[in-house]
Design a protein around this motif. Sequence first.
Motif, PDB file in Angstrom:
ATOM      1  N   VAL A 114      41.204  49.712  34.076  1.00 29.97           N
ATOM      2  CA  VAL A 114      41.385  50.120  35.460  1.00 29.97           C
ATOM      3  C   VAL A 114      41.992  51.517  35.517  1.00 29.97           C
ATOM      4  N   GLU A 115      41.619  52.260  36.523  1.00 30.66           N
ATOM      5  CA  GLU A 115      42.210  53.566  36.799  1.00 30.66           C
ATOM      6  C   GLU A 115      42.789  53.529  38.195  1.00 30.66           C
ATOM      7  N   ARG A 116      43.727  54.389  38.463  1.00 29.46           N
ATOM      8  CA  ARG A 116      44.369  54.414  39.778  1.00 29.46           C
ATOM      9  C   ARG A 116      43.345  54.572  40.906  1.00 29.46           C
ATOM     10  N   GLN A 117      42.294  55.350  40.657  1.00 33.06           N
ATOM     11  CA  GLN A 117      41.276  55.588  41.669  1.00 33.06           C
ATOM     12  C   GLN A 117      40.566  54.295  42.073  1.00 33.06           C
ATOM     13  N   PRO A 168      44.992  47.175  29.605  1.00 29.77           N
ATOM     14  CA  PRO A 168      45.211  47.073  28.159  1.00 29.77           C
ATOM     15  C   PRO A 168      46.337  46.116  27.825  1.00 29.77           C
ATOM     16  N   LYS A 169      46.276  45.567  26.637  1.00 30.11           N
ATOM     17  CA  LYS A 169      47.324  44.687  26.134  1.00 30.11           C
ATOM     18  C   LYS A 169      48.611  45.485  25.955  1.00 30.11           C
ATOM     19  N   VAL A 170      49.744  44.848  26.209  1.00 31.01           N
ATOM     20  CA  VAL A 170      51.039  45.477  25.985  1.00 31.01           C
ATOM     21  C   VAL A 170      51.428  45.228  24.540  1.00 31.01           C
ATOM     22  N   LEU A 195      37.324  45.395  43.901  1.00 33.34           N
ATOM     23  CA  LEU A 195      37.866  45.467  42.548  1.00 33.34           C
ATOM     24  C   LEU A 195      38.226  44.074  42.052  1.00 33.34           C
ATOM     25  N   VAL A 196      37.671  43.695  40.901  1.00 31.76           N
ATOM     26  CA  VAL A 196      38.039  42.453  40.221  1.00 31.76           C
ATOM     27  C   VAL A 196      38.815  42.874  38.986  1.00 31.76           C
TER      28      VAL A 196
END
Length: 197
Positions: free
Chosen positions: A61-64, A40-42, A5-6
């Motif tokens: 990104v997703e938790r998976q 995502p931007k905050v 993951l990058v």
Amino acid sequence: MHDILVLYYSQHGATRELARLIARGIDSVDGCRARLRTVPKVSTVCEATAAAVPDSGAPYVERQDLVECAGLAMGSPTRFGNMAAAMKYFLDGTAPEWMQGSLAGKPACVFTSSSSMHGGQESTLLSMMIPLLHHGMVLLGLPYSEAALSHTRSGGTPYGASHVAGSDNSATLSEDEKKLALAQGRRLAETALKLAR
């Protein structure tokens, strides 16, 4: 095939370019492939939400992605010597992965971009390492056996790849910065393969 993951956040594109080079380094190692993701931007507006899919670039990104990765390269622009709020916000929500040990024992590295030579690159890289240590990850730096590290006049540190974008964010990556990002990706992938044995 081992997915690495990058994960990055980029506002002006320099950190995204480093991420792409690190991904190329990963992809150059047989048995590994890069999975580019962003956060995502905050928003400063409490009611604002980001679209489910970014307008351009890598998907969110997703938790998976954390669970499935064999290693992690994490990048953020420098914000007053620390990682950007968007990356910190994402990391603050990874307690379930921490409790499950999803990242424990996996290799990780960090990278950054700043507007000036003394903009806090090394402190940003160190600040990004702290949550990864809490997750039990094995942290990698860039050894001085990488020749570009000894003669770079721009970005690049033993803590991780970096870039000096200039006050207007217009500076392109130097050849040394590119070499170091590619080397960091290769090193991460090679270490992931060794740890997977």
